[in-house]
Design a protein around this motif. Structure first.
Motif, PDB file in Angstrom:
ATOM      1  N   MET A 301      -6.428  -6.586 -45.228  1.00  0.00           N
ATOM      2  CA  MET A 301      -6.933  -5.313 -44.723  1.00  0.00           C
ATOM      3  C   MET A 301      -5.897  -4.641 -43.827  1.00  0.00           C
ATOM      4  SD  MET A 301     -10.367  -4.499 -42.493  1.00  0.00           S
ATOM      5  CE  MET A 301     -11.482  -4.734 -43.868  1.00  0.00           C
ATOM      6  N   GLY A 302      -5.268  -5.431 -42.943  1.00  0.00           N
ATOM      7  CA  GLY A 302      -4.223  -4.887 -42.074  1.00  0.00           C
ATOM      8  C   GLY A 302      -3.054  -4.335 -42.873  1.00  0.00           C
ATOM      9  N   GLN A 303      -2.638  -5.091 -43.895  1.00  0.00           N
ATOM     10  CA  GLN A 303      -1.544  -4.641 -44.756  1.00  0.00           C
ATOM     11  C   GLN A 303      -1.896  -3.337 -45.476  1.00  0.00           C
ATOM     12  OE1 GLN A 303      -1.096  -8.206 -47.232  1.00  0.00           O
ATOM     13  NE2 GLN A 303       0.982  -8.425 -46.454  1.00  0.00           N
ATOM     14  N   THR A 304      -3.069  -3.315 -46.078  1.00  0.00           N
ATOM     15  CA  THR A 304      -3.484  -2.161 -46.877  1.00  0.00           C
ATOM     16  C   THR A 304      -3.609  -0.904 -46.023  1.00  0.00           C
ATOM     17  OG1 THR A 304      -4.687  -3.636 -48.377  1.00  0.00           O
ATOM     18  CG2 THR A 304      -5.245  -1.286 -48.458  1.00  0.00           C
ATOM     19  N   ALA A 305      -4.250  -1.033 -44.859  1.00  0.00           N
ATOM     20  CA  ALA A 305      -4.424   0.123 -43.975  1.00  0.00           C
ATOM     21  C   ALA A 305      -3.071   0.666 -43.518  1.00  0.00           C
ATOM     22  CB  ALA A 305      -5.276  -0.273 -42.769  1.00  0.00           C
ATOM     23  N   THR A 306      -2.128  -0.234 -43.231  1.00  0.00           N
ATOM     24  CA  THR A 306      -0.801   0.189 -42.779  1.00  0.00           C
ATOM     25  C   THR A 306      -0.036   0.890 -43.888  1.00  0.00           C
ATOM     26  OG1 THR A 306      -0.762  -1.713 -41.270  1.00  0.00           O
ATOM     27  CG2 THR A 306       1.317  -0.566 -41.642  1.00  0.00           C
ATOM     28  N   ARG A 307      -0.106   0.352 -45.107  1.00  0.00           N
ATOM     29  CA  ARG A 307       0.575   0.998 -46.228  1.00  0.00           C
ATOM     30  C   ARG A 307       0.053   2.425 -46.448  1.00  0.00           C
ATOM     31  NH1 ARG A 307       0.654  -4.240 -48.830  1.00  0.00           N
ATOM     32  NH2 ARG A 307      -1.365  -3.794 -49.801  1.00  0.00           N
ATOM     33  N   ILE A 308      -1.277   2.580 -46.380  1.00  0.00           N
ATOM     34  CA  ILE A 308      -1.869   3.914 -46.573  1.00  0.00           C
ATOM     35  C   ILE A 308      -1.409   4.858 -45.469  1.00  0.00           C
ATOM     36  CG2 ILE A 308      -4.039   5.202 -46.539  1.00  0.00           C
ATOM     37  CD1 ILE A 308      -5.340   2.730 -47.876  1.00  0.00           C
ATOM     38  N   LEU A 309      -1.390   4.369 -44.217  1.00  0.00           N
ATOM     39  CA  LEU A 309      -0.960   5.206 -43.096  1.00  0.00           C
ATOM     40  C   LEU A 309       0.507   5.613 -43.254  1.00  0.00           C
ATOM     41  CD1 LEU A 309      -1.704   6.441 -40.332  1.00  0.00           C
ATOM     42  CD2 LEU A 309      -0.794   4.362 -39.278  1.00  0.00           C
ATOM     43  N   LEU A 310       1.369   4.668 -43.624  1.00  0.00           N
ATOM     44  CA  LEU A 310       2.794   4.972 -43.779  1.00  0.00           C
ATOM     45  C   LEU A 310       3.026   5.988 -44.895  1.00  0.00           C
ATOM     46  CD1 LEU A 310       4.376   1.427 -43.301  1.00  0.00           C
ATOM     47  CD2 LEU A 310       4.297   3.315 -41.658  1.00  0.00           C
ATOM     48  N   GLU A 311       2.254   5.887 -45.970  1.00  0.00           N
ATOM     49  CA  GLU A 311       2.359   6.871 -47.061  1.00  0.00           C
ATOM     50  C   GLU A 311       2.017   8.264 -46.561  1.00  0.00           C
ATOM     51  OE1 GLU A 311      -0.230   5.398 -50.073  1.00  0.00           O
ATOM     52  OE2 GLU A 311       1.097   3.742 -50.648  1.00  0.00           O
ATOM     53  N   GLN A 312       0.990   8.355 -45.701  1.00  0.00           N
ATOM     54  CA  GLN A 312       0.593   9.652 -45.165  1.00  0.00           C
ATOM     55  C   GLN A 312       1.641  10.193 -44.195  1.00  0.00           C
ATOM     56  OE1 GLN A 312      -3.426   9.657 -43.677  1.00  0.00           O
ATOM     57  NE2 GLN A 312      -4.284   8.804 -45.554  1.00  0.00           N
ATOM     58  N   ILE A 313       2.243   9.287 -43.408  1.00  0.00           N
ATOM     59  CA  ILE A 313       3.299   9.708 -42.484  1.00  0.00           C
ATOM     60  C   ILE A 313       4.496  10.246 -43.260  1.00  0.00           C
ATOM     61  CG2 ILE A 313       5.007   8.889 -40.801  1.00  0.00           C
ATOM     62  CD1 ILE A 313       2.873   6.873 -39.836  1.00  0.00           C
ATOM     63  N   GLU A 314       4.907   9.502 -44.285  1.00  0.00           N
ATOM     64  CA  GLU A 314       6.074   9.897 -45.069  1.00  0.00           C
ATOM     65  C   GLU A 314       5.819  11.195 -45.839  1.00  0.00           C
ATOM     66  OE1 GLU A 314       9.011   8.525 -44.835  1.00  0.00           O
ATOM     67  OE2 GLU A 314       8.229   7.080 -43.389  1.00  0.00           O
ATOM     68  N   ALA A 315       4.567  11.448 -46.186  1.00  0.00           N
ATOM     69  CA  ALA A 315       4.243  12.686 -46.904  1.00  0.00           C
ATOM     70  C   ALA A 315       4.463  13.905 -46.024  1.00  0.00           C
ATOM     71  CB  ALA A 315       2.798  12.648 -47.397  1.00  0.00           C
ATOM     72  N   GLY A 316       4.366  13.734 -44.711  1.00  0.00           N
ATOM     73  CA  GLY A 316       4.602  14.837 -43.785  1.00  0.00           C
ATOM     74  C   GLY A 316       3.340  15.616 -43.490  1.00  0.00           C
ATOM     75  N   GLY A 317       3.310  16.232 -42.321  1.00  0.00           N
ATOM     76  CA  GLY A 317       2.117  16.950 -41.874  1.00  0.00           C
ATOM     77  C   GLY A 317       1.803  18.200 -42.671  1.00  0.00           C
ATOM     78  N   ASP A 318       2.806  18.722 -43.401  1.00  0.00           N
ATOM     79  CA  ASP A 318       2.584  19.965 -44.153  1.00  0.00           C
ATOM     80  C   ASP A 318       1.963  19.710 -45.524  1.00  0.00           C
ATOM     81  OD1 ASP A 318       3.718  21.408 -42.075  1.00  0.00           O
ATOM     82  OD2 ASP A 318       5.744  21.203 -42.894  1.00  0.00           O
ATOM     83  N   VAL A 319       1.863  18.431 -45.908  1.00  0.00           N
ATOM     84  CA  VAL A 319       1.334  18.087 -47.222  1.00  0.00           C
ATOM     85  C   VAL A 319      -0.123  17.641 -47.077  1.00  0.00           C
ATOM     86  CG1 VAL A 319       1.569  16.569 -49.214  1.00  0.00           C
ATOM     87  CG2 VAL A 319       3.616  17.400 -48.024  1.00  0.00           C
ATOM     88  N   GLU A 320      -1.004  18.229 -47.858  1.00  0.00           N
ATOM     89  CA  GLU A 320      -2.420  17.870 -47.826  1.00  0.00           C
ATOM     90  C   GLU A 320      -2.609  16.519 -48.523  1.00  0.00           C
ATOM     91  OE1 GLU A 320      -6.264  18.408 -46.590  1.00  0.00           O
ATOM     92  OE2 GLU A 320      -4.583  19.794 -46.259  1.00  0.00           O
ATOM     93  N   VAL A 321      -3.095  15.522 -47.767  1.00  0.00           N
ATOM     94  CA  VAL A 321      -3.283  14.176 -48.311  1.00  0.00           C
ATOM     95  C   VAL A 321      -4.762  13.948 -48.596  1.00  0.00           C
ATOM     96  CG1 VAL A 321      -3.044  11.699 -47.878  1.00  0.00           C
ATOM     97  CG2 VAL A 321      -1.268  13.278 -47.092  1.00  0.00           C
ATOM     98  N   GLU A 322      -5.071  13.543 -49.798  1.00  0.00           N
ATOM     99  CA  GLU A 322      -6.461  13.277 -50.169  1.00  0.00           C
ATOM    100  C   GLU A 322      -6.922  11.977 -49.520  1.00  0.00           C
ATOM    101  OE1 GLU A 322      -9.973  14.369 -51.986  1.00  0.00           O
ATOM    102  OE2 GLU A 322      -8.067  15.456 -52.029  1.00  0.00           O
ATOM    103  N   PRO A 323      -7.968  12.016 -48.682  1.00  0.00           N
ATOM    104  CA  PRO A 323      -8.438  10.788 -48.041  1.00  0.00           C
ATOM    105  C   PRO A 323      -9.008   9.804 -49.063  1.00  0.00           C
ATOM    106  CG  PRO A 323      -9.988  12.572 -47.645  1.00  0.00           C
ATOM    107  CD  PRO A 323      -8.783  13.183 -48.304  1.00  0.00           C
TER     108      PRO A 323
END
Length: 346
Positions: A301-323
């Motif tokens: 769970m810790g691994q998965t949550a971190t991977r999802i968060l890092l993907e959202q960070i790398e996508a950048g704040g200007d990109v709409e990320v589907e939750p």
């Protein structure tokens, strides 16, 4: 006298090359000759040069730090999740700031403020049993800082979550007790403010219904995940004209304390009352009888949550990320608290 920290400019001056060449050499840029790369690295080591994370963060507008807020660090489940978080974050070049809320919303809010001020690039959070408002988490989203909840997630829409199938885990636990012959099965519920408490309660009710057993409201005890309330709820169950012959506890903490109370009362486990917990705490294998439990993949769970968060960070704040909502499976571990030890070993 305070020693001045070496900089890229110092190395460049000493080797009579440009600072940009030093920077590229330290990163093993292929356009920099092997001889120059070796000279730069040797002098950097001699001068004890260390990259300046503040300067780097100003350059790329990132701190390469993620924040984590969780109810308690000492709990086995959360310590395992922390290991998964840290391993994944460090492998991606991110540092981690951990904050413990101690199951208090006020401390959770203070931690959120601290992490925002430290400009973390993203937040992982598991809420307290007191949390009724998510405004302090909304503050991150308003600033374009992604948030991912794990395990204990609020009912907030529009954010990513990583949880286990609490409903199915509870269903497995209660069905196991029914298959072992229990007919009056009690449930020691967690905090009423936590969505996962209600998911496990619904799983409990569904298993009873499937097997044609009524839901007796007097067999549901409310613990708020606290020791004294667990004691009171358990003693109330034992004082019933028809006490339970099986108990499903919200988590192993509650189950282990209940096991202690039953043994104090000279109640045989599992012959008089069979008992099942949830979370697979290592303490469950130390007590007698060993605790039957529902295991959760905390590290995963810790691994998965971190991977999802890092993907959202790398996508950048200007990109709409589907939750997304990621649901991990649980599995049952049968031990002596629900079946005789000889059978549990088979």
């Amino acid at each position: 006298m305070k020693k001045t920290q070496a900089t890229i400019v110092d190395i460049a001056h000493a080797l009579n090359i440009s600072p940009s060449t030093v920077s590229r050499a330290l990163k093993d840029h292929p356009r920099i000759s092997k001889k120059t790369r070796e000279a730069v690295k040797a002098l950097a080591k001699e001068l004890d040069y260390q990259p300046n994370p503040l300067a780097l963060s100003l350059l790329n507008r990132r701190t390469h730090t993620i924040g984590v807020i969780l109810p308690e660090i000492t709990h086995h489940f959360f310590s395992a999740a922390i290991s998964g978080i840290q391993e994944t974050a460090l492998a991606a070049g991110y540092n981690v700031m951990f904050c413990q809320s101690n199951e208090r919303q006020e401390q959770e809010e203070a931690a959120a403020t601290t992490l925002l001020r430290n400009k973390v690039d993203g937040l992982l959070a598991s809420i307290t049993r007191e949390t009724k408002s998510d405004e302090h988490f909304e503050a991150f989203r308003r600033r374009g800082v992604p948030v991912v909840f794990f395990d204990r997630a609020p009912e907030t829409q529009g954010v990513s979550k990583v949880v286990v199938d609490d409903y199915d885990g509870a269903f497995q636990a209660v069905e196991h007790l029914i298959e072992r012959g229990a007919r009056r099965i009690a449930h020691l519920m967690g905090s009423e403010s936590l969505p996962i408490s209600h998911e496990r309660l619904q799983g409990y009710r569904a298993a009873l219904k499937k097997h044609g057993l009524p839901t007796d409201e007097e067999l549901i005890g409310y613990t708020n995940i606290e020791r004294e309330q667990t004691r009171a709820a358990t003693e109330k169950l034992l004082a019933l004209p028809q006490p339970p012959d099986g108990i499903f506890a919200f988590n192993d903490y509650i189950a282990l304390f209940t096991l202690q109370l039953l043994r104090e009362r000279k109640i045989r486990i599992p012959e008089d009352i069979a008992l099942v917990g949830f979370s697979n705490d290592p303490l469950g294998t130390i007590v007698e009888p060993h605790l039957t439990t529902i295991a959760q993949p905390a590290f995963e769970m810790g691994q998965t949550a971190t991977r999802i968060l890092l993907e959202q960070i790398e996508a950048g704040g200007d990109v709409e990320v589907e939750p997304t909502t990621t649901i991990l499976r649980t599995h049952m571990i049968v031990r002596g608290s629900s079946v005789p030890e000889a059978e549990a070993l088979l």
